[in-house]
Design a protein around this motif. Structure first.
Motif, PDB file in Angstrom:
ATOM      1  N   ARG A  31       0.830  -1.212   0.000  1.00  0.00           N
ATOM      2  CA  ARG A  31       0.000   0.000   0.000  1.00  0.00           C
ATOM      3  C   ARG A  31       0.861   1.257   0.000  1.00  0.00           C
ATOM      4  NH1 ARG A  31      -1.782  -3.275   3.838  1.00  0.00           N
ATOM      5  NH2 ARG A  31      -3.693  -4.374   3.424  1.00  0.00           N
ATOM      6  N   ARG A  59      -6.705  -8.065  -0.922  1.00  0.00           N
ATOM      7  CA  ARG A  59      -6.538  -7.143  -2.042  1.00  0.00           C
ATOM      8  C   ARG A  59      -5.577  -7.661  -3.101  1.00  0.00           C
ATOM      9  NH1 ARG A  59      -5.467  -1.088  -2.013  1.00  0.00           N
ATOM     10  NH2 ARG A  59      -5.707  -0.595  -4.223  1.00  0.00           N
ATOM     11  N   TYR A  60      -4.507  -8.341  -2.701  1.00  0.00           N
ATOM     12  CA  TYR A  60      -3.446  -8.689  -3.641  1.00  0.00           C
ATOM     13  C   TYR A  60      -3.189 -10.188  -3.789  1.00  0.00           C
ATOM     14  CZ  TYR A  60      -2.393  -3.781  -2.671  1.00  0.00           C
ATOM     15  OH  TYR A  60      -2.480  -2.429  -2.496  1.00  0.00           O
ATOM     16  N   LEU A  66      -8.303  -8.821 -10.319  1.00  0.00           N
ATOM     17  CA  LEU A  66      -8.447  -7.524  -9.667  1.00  0.00           C
ATOM     18  C   LEU A  66      -9.817  -6.904  -9.945  1.00  0.00           C
ATOM     19  CD1 LEU A  66      -7.172  -5.214  -8.037  1.00  0.00           C
ATOM     20  CD2 LEU A  66      -6.282  -4.315 -10.204  1.00  0.00           C
ATOM     21  N   ARG A  67     -10.315  -7.055 -11.153  1.00  0.00           N
ATOM     22  CA  ARG A  67     -11.618  -6.484 -11.536  1.00  0.00           C
ATOM     23  C   ARG A  67     -12.717  -6.980 -10.603  1.00  0.00           C
ATOM     24  NH1 ARG A  67     -15.265  -8.923 -14.868  1.00  0.00           N
ATOM     25  NH2 ARG A  67     -13.685 -10.445 -15.429  1.00  0.00           N
ATOM     26  N   GLU A  70     -12.143  -5.642  -6.882  1.00  0.00           N
ATOM     27  CA  GLU A  70     -12.549  -4.243  -6.759  1.00  0.00           C
ATOM     28  C   GLU A  70     -14.061  -4.089  -6.849  1.00  0.00           C
ATOM     29  OE1 GLU A  70     -10.763  -1.646  -5.778  1.00  0.00           O
ATOM     30  OE2 GLU A  70      -9.023  -2.963  -5.592  1.00  0.00           O
ATOM     31  N   HIS A  89     -11.543   3.219  -3.936  1.00  0.00           N
ATOM     32  CA  HIS A  89     -11.644   2.040  -4.802  1.00  0.00           C
ATOM     33  C   HIS A  89     -12.386   2.247  -6.118  1.00  0.00           C
ATOM     34  CE1 HIS A  89      -9.481  -0.815  -2.376  1.00  0.00           C
ATOM     35  NE2 HIS A  89      -9.960  -0.160  -1.324  1.00  0.00           N
ATOM     36  N   PRO A  91     -11.869   4.547  -8.472  1.00  0.00           N
ATOM     37  CA  PRO A  91     -10.882   4.726  -9.548  1.00  0.00           C
ATOM     38  C   PRO A  91     -10.099   3.449  -9.862  1.00  0.00           C
ATOM     39  CG  PRO A  91     -10.707   6.514  -7.949  1.00  0.00           C
ATOM     40  CD  PRO A  91     -11.639   5.492  -7.374  1.00  0.00           C
ATOM     41  N   ILE A  92      -9.804   2.664  -8.843  1.00  0.00           N
ATOM     42  CA  ILE A  92      -9.078   1.410  -9.055  1.00  0.00           C
ATOM     43  C   ILE A  92      -9.960   0.437  -9.829  1.00  0.00           C
ATOM     44  CG2 ILE A  92      -7.933  -0.545  -7.936  1.00  0.00           C
ATOM     45  CD1 ILE A  92      -7.432   1.370  -5.524  1.00  0.00           C
ATOM     46  N   ARG A  94     -12.391   1.193 -11.925  1.00  0.00           N
ATOM     47  CA  ARG A  94     -12.436   1.677 -13.321  1.00  0.00           C
ATOM     48  C   ARG A  94     -11.206   1.212 -14.087  1.00  0.00           C
ATOM     49  NH1 ARG A  94     -13.715   6.399 -10.881  1.00  0.00           N
ATOM     50  NH2 ARG A  94     -15.946   6.718 -10.938  1.00  0.00           N
ATOM     51  N   GLU A  95     -10.060   1.442 -13.484  1.00  0.00           N
ATOM     52  CA  GLU A  95      -8.796   1.075 -14.127  1.00  0.00           C
ATOM     53  C   GLU A  95      -8.694  -0.439 -14.335  1.00  0.00           C
ATOM     54  OE1 GLU A  95      -4.218   1.400 -12.842  1.00  0.00           O
ATOM     55  OE2 GLU A  95      -5.318   3.300 -12.821  1.00  0.00           O
ATOM     56  N   ALA A  96      -9.312  -1.218 -13.454  1.00  0.00           N
ATOM     57  CA  ALA A  96      -9.286  -2.682 -13.562  1.00  0.00           C
ATOM     58  C   ALA A  96     -10.302  -3.207 -14.577  1.00  0.00           C
ATOM     59  CB  ALA A  96      -9.540  -3.308 -12.194  1.00  0.00           C
TER      60      ALA A  96
END
Length: 189
Positions: A31, A59-60, A66-67, A70, A89, A91-92, A94-96
């Protein structure tokens, strides 16, 4: 990013050895910051120690892409109307690859129009857990067939861990500076 909360501020010179150790572990981990619940949890090193390790796995380290992780976090944030959890989360997600349409439907509390079967499954599973506190046999069998038993166990862990995160953020009113709040604040009793 300035983080605000109702907690008393942590100052290095007033922290005990355990608080400093946990703080260093959080800051040197994946993190790299005290965003989210860690600002609160560092006040209790025992809780922080265990919770941040569980969170790192949720989380990891799960079998889930990841999609889907999230998306599960957003289902949880929407259920708890957790301002900072959503701010961190969305934005994360969206990016995923989670669609803006799905993200907004969850935020607004509308029935989402989901494009992918695996996303529909995660949304249905999360909503069943939160609404009914159980998952019926049909949905359970569908989840295991689609994701595998171990991934379903991990997905339930993601929902549970991020419910703890949401409660922490809500109780201690953790906010991300001047970002607009995604949810209307509920009335106080």
């Amino acid at each position: 990013m300035k983080i605000e909360s109702r907690l008393s501020p942590l100052q290095q010179e007033h922290m005990d050895a355990e608080q400093r150790r946990v703080l260093e572990e959080i800051l040197s981990g994946p993190r790299g910051n005290l965003d989210g619940p860690f600002l609160a949890w560092v006040h209790s090193p025992g809780l922080a120690d265990h919770a941040q390790r569980l969170g790192a796995f949720c989380r990891y380290g799960t079998r889930l892409p990841l999609r889907l992780t999230e998306l599960a976090i957003l289902v949880t944030a929407a259920w708890w109307q957790s301002q900072a959890e959503w701010q961190i989360h969305a934005p994360i997600a969206r990016e995923a690859g989670v669609s803006e349409t799905l993200i907004e439907a969850l935020r607004e509390g509308r029935a989402p129009d989901v494009e992918h079967d695996d996303e529909a499954l995660v949304v249905r599973l999360g909503q069943a857990i939160y609404r009914h506190k159980r998952v019926d046999d049909g949905l359970y069998a569908e989840a295991v067939a689609a994701l595998g038993e171990a991934a379903v166990v991990e997905l339930v862990g993601v929902f549970g861990y991020y419910a703890l995160v949401a409660m922490t953020l809500n109780v201690f009113e953790v906010r991300r500076g001047s970002e607009p709040l995604p949810f209307a604040e509920p009335p106080q009793d």
